[in-house]
Design a protein around this motif. Structure first.
Motif, PDB file in Angstrom:
ATOM      1  N   GLY A  81      -3.975 -13.145 -31.168  1.00 19.80           N
ATOM      2  CA  GLY A  81      -2.835 -12.270 -30.963  1.00 19.80           C
ATOM      3  C   GLY A  81      -3.268 -10.865 -30.614  1.00 19.80           C
ATOM      4  O   GLY A  81      -4.333 -10.396 -31.046  1.00 19.80           O
ATOM      5  N   LEU A  82      -2.457 -10.187 -29.799  1.00 23.46           N
ATOM      6  CA  LEU A  82      -2.706  -8.802 -29.410  1.00 23.46           C
ATOM      7  C   LEU A  82      -1.532  -7.937 -29.826  1.00 23.46           C
ATOM      8  O   LEU A  82      -0.376  -8.382 -29.794  1.00 23.46           O
ATOM      9  CB  LEU A  82      -2.883  -8.691 -27.892  1.00 23.46           C
ATOM     10  CG  LEU A  82      -3.981  -9.517 -27.236  1.00 23.46           C
ATOM     11  CD1 LEU A  82      -3.877  -9.396 -25.720  1.00 23.46           C
ATOM     12  CD2 LEU A  82      -5.356  -9.080 -27.723  1.00 23.46           C
ATOM     13  N   VAL A  83      -1.831  -6.713 -30.201  1.00 21.27           N
ATOM     14  CA  VAL A  83      -0.779  -5.728 -30.471  1.00 21.27           C
ATOM     15  C   VAL A  83      -0.461  -5.015 -29.163  1.00 21.27           C
ATOM     16  O   VAL A  83      -1.357  -4.475 -28.510  1.00 21.27           O
ATOM     17  CB  VAL A  83      -1.233  -4.716 -31.539  1.00 21.27           C
ATOM     18  CG1 VAL A  83      -0.172  -3.640 -31.735  1.00 21.27           C
ATOM     19  CG2 VAL A  83      -1.515  -5.436 -32.854  1.00 21.27           C
ATOM     20  N   VAL A  84       0.796  -5.038 -28.779  1.00 21.29           N
ATOM     21  CA  VAL A  84       1.222  -4.425 -27.519  1.00 21.29           C
ATOM     22  C   VAL A  84       1.662  -2.990 -27.796  1.00 21.29           C
ATOM     23  O   VAL A  84       2.436  -2.733 -28.722  1.00 21.29           O
ATOM     24  CB  VAL A  84       2.375  -5.213 -26.878  1.00 21.29           C
ATOM     25  CG1 VAL A  84       2.751  -4.608 -25.527  1.00 21.29           C
ATOM     26  CG2 VAL A  84       1.990  -6.686 -26.709  1.00 21.29           C
ATOM     27  N   VAL A  85       1.143  -2.062 -26.978  1.00 16.88           N
ATOM     28  CA  VAL A  85       1.458  -0.647 -27.169  1.00 16.88           C
ATOM     29  C   VAL A  85       2.078  -0.070 -25.893  1.00 16.88           C
ATOM     30  O   VAL A  85       1.935  -0.629 -24.799  1.00 16.88           O
ATOM     31  CB  VAL A  85       0.197   0.162 -27.536  1.00 16.88           C
ATOM     32  CG1 VAL A  85      -0.341  -0.275 -28.889  1.00 16.88           C
ATOM     33  CG2 VAL A  85      -0.882   0.011 -26.465  1.00 16.88           C
ATOM     34  N   ASP A  86       2.774   1.059 -26.058  1.00 22.69           N
ATOM     35  CA  ASP A  86       3.341   1.760 -24.909  1.00 22.69           C
ATOM     36  C   ASP A  86       2.355   2.804 -24.399  1.00 22.69           C
ATOM     37  O   ASP A  86       1.201   2.861 -24.852  1.00 22.69           O
ATOM     38  CB  ASP A  86       4.693   2.378 -25.265  1.00 22.69           C
ATOM     39  CG  ASP A  86       4.606   3.417 -26.388  1.00 22.69           C
ATOM     40  OD1 ASP A  86       3.498   3.941 -26.660  1.00 22.69           O
ATOM     41  OD2 ASP A  86       5.652   3.710 -27.004  1.00 22.69           O
ATOM     42  N   SER A  87       2.799   3.645 -23.490  1.00 23.38           N
ATOM     43  CA  SER A  87       1.902   4.635 -22.879  1.00 23.38           C
ATOM     44  C   SER A  87       1.425   5.687 -23.876  1.00 23.38           C
ATOM     45  O   SER A  87       0.437   6.381 -23.622  1.00 23.38           O
ATOM     46  CB  SER A  87       2.613   5.317 -21.701  1.00 23.38           C
ATOM     47  OG  SER A  87       3.810   5.936 -22.136  1.00 23.38           O
TER      48      SER A  87
END
Length: 327
Positions: A81-87
């Motif tokens: 699993g990956l943690v999705v981040v914004d800009s």
């Protein structure tokens, strides 16, 4: 007892399941009338901040990255699993190996491949963004959360991975079932494997396509399924969501193409990507010992056998976690 074997005979007492209702999340079995888990004394004795056991740093990816980049990152880092981040590097979602399996032929997300990309595997991997298949509203814990609070979050929501967020909203790390089982379990819990294992085996066959295996995983919400011989007599391997990640993340899937049609790749036989190492435990083994076997073999599931080495079921880290936390 443990072993790495193939060709394990399936006991006639093991129920082979296909085309039945989705298995209910087991955590609900242990709820009191007020919907509060009955936490064991073990949790209370080992209470502490979740940072004690978190895996860090979190492996992240941006929401505008491509699905191929996500698959490559999971394969490179060997994470499910990956943690999705914004800009701004703030938590925006999570993407799991099971989401990728769902998208690449297993479930409802496959309609994106069909309708938006016309089965074009290159478009599906290189054009589609992570935000299309991620979980955009993930539950999370903070660096000040207690282990019991995080465990409750996982148990009540059937989560195998929880992002841990710092005070400024950036990812600090993650906690997985593996992290908690490794922290809480010792070698003697007084609970036998046969009391917590799943005896209704959802399986695929070595002659099946990987699309069929992906559909089973997506339907039942499993990360892995045993693989039987063509006649259904023996367990010859295990196929997991991470096998799909390795197949696509290593670009091995793309090497097999003679066209752009993803269905060509999905017609690959399960036997081509499965693991033939089948790690076992005895049905009368203590659950704590089974957890130690998982740790020593770096696996999150074990095939359960009886004294005659016939297959009786399967036990996973989730089963162990529940038996430790909620009994």
């Amino acid at each position: 007892m443990s072993a790495k074997r193939a060709g394990l005979k399936v006991s006639n007492k093991a129920k082979i399941v296909s085309n039945v209702a989705v298995r209910r999340w087991e955590g609900t079995k242990y709820l009191r009338a007020d919907a509060e888990p009955n936490w064991s004394q073990r949790i209370k004795e080992k209470e502490g901040d979740i940072t004690l056991i978190a895996s860090k740093p979190a492996v992240t990816i941006t929401s505008t990255s491509t699905v191929l980049e996500a698959v490559e990152r999971m394969y490179e880092k060997r994470v499910r699993g990956l943690v999705v981040v914004d800009s701004s590097d703030k938590l925006k979602g999570t993407i799991m190996a099971t989401d990728v399996v769902n998208y690449l032929g297993g479930g409802s997300l496959y309609t994106i491949v069909e309708q938006r990309h016309g089965h074009d595997i290159f478009g599906a991997l290189r054009s589609e963004k992570v935000e299309s298949i991620m979980n955009p509203t993930p539950l999370y814990a903070t660096v000040s959360s207690k282990i019991s609070e995080t465990l409750k979050l996982m148990v009540l929501n059937g989560m195998g991975l929880v992002p841990i967020v710092a005070a400024d909203g950036t990812p600090y790390g993650v906690v997985t079932e593996h992290d908690i089982v490794r922290y809480l379990v010792n070698k003697d819990l007084g609970i036998k494997v046969k009391d917590v294992m799943t005896s209704n085996l959802v399986v695929t066959y070595e002659s099946d396509t990987i699309k069929r295996a992906a559909q089973l995983m997506s339907l039942y919400g499993f990360r892995r399924v045993p693989v039987l011989s063509a006649d259904g007599t023996y367990v010859v391997g295990i196929v997991s969501a991470m096998d799909f990640i390795a197949f696509f993340g290593s670009h091995e899937a793309l090497k097999k193409l003679s066209s752009y049609d993803i269905e060509e790749v999905l017609s690959t036989k399960v036997s081509d990507i499965m693991s033939r190492d089948v790690v076992t435990t005895d049905e009368d083994e203590d659950v704590g010992a089974a957890a130690s076997i998982m740790n020593s073999h770096n696996t999150n599931s074990l095939i359960v056998v009886d004294k005659n080495n016939e297959v009786k079921g399967i036990i996973t880290e989730r089963d162990i976690l529940l038996s430790v936390a909620l009994r």
